[in-house]
Design a protein around this motif. Structure first.
Motif, mmCIF file in Angstrom:
data_model
loop_
_atom_site.group_PDB
_atom_site.id
_atom_site.type_symbol
_atom_site.label_atom_id
_atom_site.label_comp_id
_atom_site.label_asym_id
_atom_site.label_seq_id
_atom_site.Cartn_x
_atom_site.Cartn_y
_atom_site.Cartn_z
ATOM 1 N N MET A 75 -3.050 -8.933 17.862
ATOM 2 C CA MET A 75 -3.604 -7.692 17.349
ATOM 3 C C MET A 75 -4.711 -8.022 16.362
ATOM 4 O O MET A 75 -4.545 -8.852 15.491
ATOM 5 N N GLU A 76 -5.858 -7.393 16.501
ATOM 6 C CA GLU A 76 -6.977 -7.608 15.577
ATOM 7 C C GLU A 76 -6.774 -6.746 14.344
ATOM 8 O O GLU A 76 -6.492 -5.559 14.442
ATOM 9 N N LEU A 77 -6.901 -7.347 13.188
ATOM 10 C CA LEU A 77 -6.750 -6.621 11.932
ATOM 11 C C LEU A 77 -8.111 -6.280 11.377
ATOM 12 O O LEU A 77 -9.016 -7.096 11.393
ATOM 13 N N GLN A 78 -8.255 -5.049 10.907
ATOM 14 C CA GLN A 78 -9.522 -4.608 10.344
ATOM 15 C C GLN A 78 -9.312 -4.157 8.909
ATOM 16 O O GLN A 78 -8.237 -3.695 8.545
ATOM 17 N N ALA A 79 -10.348 -4.292 8.105
ATOM 18 C CA ALA A 79 -10.277 -3.827 6.720
ATOM 19 C C ALA A 79 -10.099 -2.318 6.697
ATOM 20 O O ALA A 79 -10.663 -1.603 7.516
ATOM 21 N N VAL A 80 -9.295 -1.838 5.767
ATOM 22 C CA VAL A 80 -9.045 -0.413 5.621
ATOM 23 C C VAL A 80 -10.153 0.179 4.762
ATOM 24 O O VAL A 80 -10.466 -0.328 3.689
ATOM 25 N N ILE A 132 0.959 7.373 0.649
ATOM 26 C CA ILE A 132 0.829 5.922 0.606
ATOM 27 C C ILE A 132 1.423 5.334 1.881
ATOM 28 O O ILE A 132 2.544 5.668 2.272
ATOM 29 N N PHE A 133 0.674 4.455 2.528
ATOM 30 C CA PHE A 133 1.089 3.766 3.745
ATOM 31 C C PHE A 133 2.198 2.788 3.368
ATOM 32 O O PHE A 133 1.975 1.839 2.636
ATOM 33 N N THR A 134 3.422 3.056 3.844
ATOM 34 C CA THR A 134 4.565 2.250 3.446
ATOM 35 C C THR A 134 5.131 1.457 4.618
ATOM 36 O O THR A 134 4.985 1.835 5.775
ATOM 37 N N LYS A 161 0.690 -9.314 7.688
ATOM 38 C CA LYS A 161 0.101 -8.398 8.679
ATOM 39 C C LYS A 161 0.112 -6.961 8.175
ATOM 40 O O LYS A 161 -0.862 -6.225 8.356
ATOM 41 N N ALA A 162 1.214 -6.557 7.537
ATOM 42 C CA ALA A 162 1.305 -5.193 7.005
ATOM 43 C C ALA A 162 0.247 -4.963 5.928
ATOM 44 O O ALA A 162 -0.462 -3.946 5.946
ATOM 45 N N LEU A 163 0.124 -5.902 5.004
ATOM 46 C CA LEU A 163 -0.873 -5.757 3.933
ATOM 47 C C LEU A 163 -2.284 -5.748 4.500
ATOM 48 O O LEU A 163 -3.137 -4.976 4.044
ATOM 49 N N ASP A 164 -2.544 -6.552 5.514
ATOM 50 C CA ASP A 164 -3.867 -6.569 6.151
ATOM 51 C C ASP A 164 -4.186 -5.246 6.845
ATOM 52 O O ASP A 164 -5.340 -4.876 6.985
ATOM 53 N N ARG A 165 -3.138 -4.525 7.286
ATOM 54 C CA ARG A 165 -3.339 -3.216 7.935
ATOM 55 C C ARG A 165 -3.465 -2.086 6.926
ATOM 56 O O ARG A 165 -3.681 -0.945 7.302
ATOM 57 N N GLY A 166 -3.266 -2.381 5.642
ATOM 58 C CA GLY A 166 -3.406 -1.346 4.622
ATOM 59 C C GLY A 166 -2.109 -0.829 4.052
ATOM 60 O O GLY A 166 -2.112 0.106 3.249
ATOM 61 N N VAL A 167 -0.969 -1.401 4.449
ATOM 62 C CA VAL A 167 0.304 -1.000 3.869
ATOM 63 C C VAL A 167 0.275 -1.345 2.383
ATOM 64 O O VAL A 167 -0.151 -2.427 2.000
ATOM 65 N N ARG A 168 0.712 -0.414 1.546
ATOM 66 C CA ARG A 168 0.709 -0.643 0.091
ATOM 67 C C ARG A 168 2.114 -0.640 -0.501
ATOM 68 O O ARG A 168 2.286 -0.862 -1.690
ATOM 69 N N VAL A 169 3.145 -0.353 0.310
ATOM 70 C CA VAL A 169 4.527 -0.435 -0.156
ATOM 71 C C VAL A 169 5.269 -1.397 0.773
ATOM 72 O O VAL A 169 5.349 -1.167 1.972
ATOM 73 N N ILE A 170 5.786 -2.472 0.188
ATOM 74 C CA ILE A 170 6.517 -3.484 0.934
ATOM 75 C C ILE A 170 7.983 -3.418 0.529
ATOM 76 O O ILE A 170 8.306 -3.437 -0.655
ATOM 77 N N GLU A 171 8.862 -3.330 1.523
ATOM 78 C CA GLU A 171 10.298 -3.292 1.255
ATOM 79 C C GLU A 171 10.907 -4.662 1.537
ATOM 80 O O GLU A 171 10.650 -5.261 2.568
ATOM 81 N N ASN A 179 -0.502 -13.002 -3.098
ATOM 82 C CA ASN A 179 -1.699 -13.626 -2.523
ATOM 83 C C ASN A 179 -2.413 -12.757 -1.492
ATOM 84 O O ASN A 179 -3.592 -12.975 -1.219
ATOM 85 N N HIS A 180 -1.724 -11.763 -0.912
ATOM 86 C CA HIS A 180 -2.330 -10.980 0.172
ATOM 87 C C HIS A 180 -2.489 -9.499 -0.150
ATOM 88 O O HIS A 180 -3.090 -8.767 0.636
ATOM 89 N N ALA A 181 -1.993 -9.038 -1.267
ATOM 90 C CA ALA A 181 -2.120 -7.623 -1.633
ATOM 91 C C ALA A 181 -3.342 -7.417 -2.514
ATOM 92 O O ALA A 181 -3.422 -6.446 -3.252
ATOM 93 N N LEU A 182 -4.283 -8.332 -2.428
ATOM 94 C CA LEU A 182 -5.475 -8.265 -3.273
ATOM 95 C C LEU A 182 -6.260 -6.999 -2.944
ATOM 96 O O LEU A 182 -6.701 -6.803 -1.828
#
Length: 132
Positions: free
Chosen positions: A3-8, A23-25, A47-57, A92-95
């Motif tokens: 899957m190609e990831l794009q900036a949100v 918020i994208f969770t 992958k979730a953070l790269d897709r724009g998810v801002r809440v990680i469980e 490191n990836h939620a920048l």
């Protein structure tokens, strides 16, 4: 096929309080596939953070020796991932200029809760929001 990831892209005013936004969770953000028999890893978190998810469980459980914490889907025989690795991955990836939220489903004793609090504080340092 990967899957190609794009900036949100942001398409609205982002100056209101956090509670004014949807918020994208993520849910079970650490699972590689389904809840029944997939492994746990930090790769789905990336992958979730790269897709724009801002809440990680993270579902957190004591290690079998009860002196540290792992992330896994409880009651399922799947490979686990160390909580410390998940926290470093998020850092490191939620920048972003926008906040990331980590929800913890914790299943451990007060002494392990203190250890996790210290782990979170040490990992995120000054970027961790702490109310006054």
């Amino acid at each position: 096929m990967g899957m190609e990831l794009q900036a949100v892209e942001v398409h609205q005013d982002m100056n209101a309080p956090l509670s004014h936004y949807y918020i994208f969770t993520g849910h079970n953000s650490y699972l590689t596939e389904n809840q029944l028999n997939s492994d746990c890893s930090d790769v789905p978190i990336i992958k979730a953070l790269d897709r724009g998810v801002r809440v990680i469980e993270l579902d957190t459980w004591p290690k079998s020796n009860r002196d540290d914490v792992d992330v896994l889907h409880g009651g399922i025989l799947n490979a686990m991932v160390a909580m410390s690795k998940c926290l470093r991955t998020i850092k490191n990836h939620a920048l972003s200029e926008y906040p990331a939220v980590i929800t913890l489903e914790d299943h451990f004793t007060p002494d392990l809760q203190s250890k996790v609090a210290k782990m979170v504080t040490e990992t995120f340092g000054e970027i961790l929001f702490t109310p006054k």
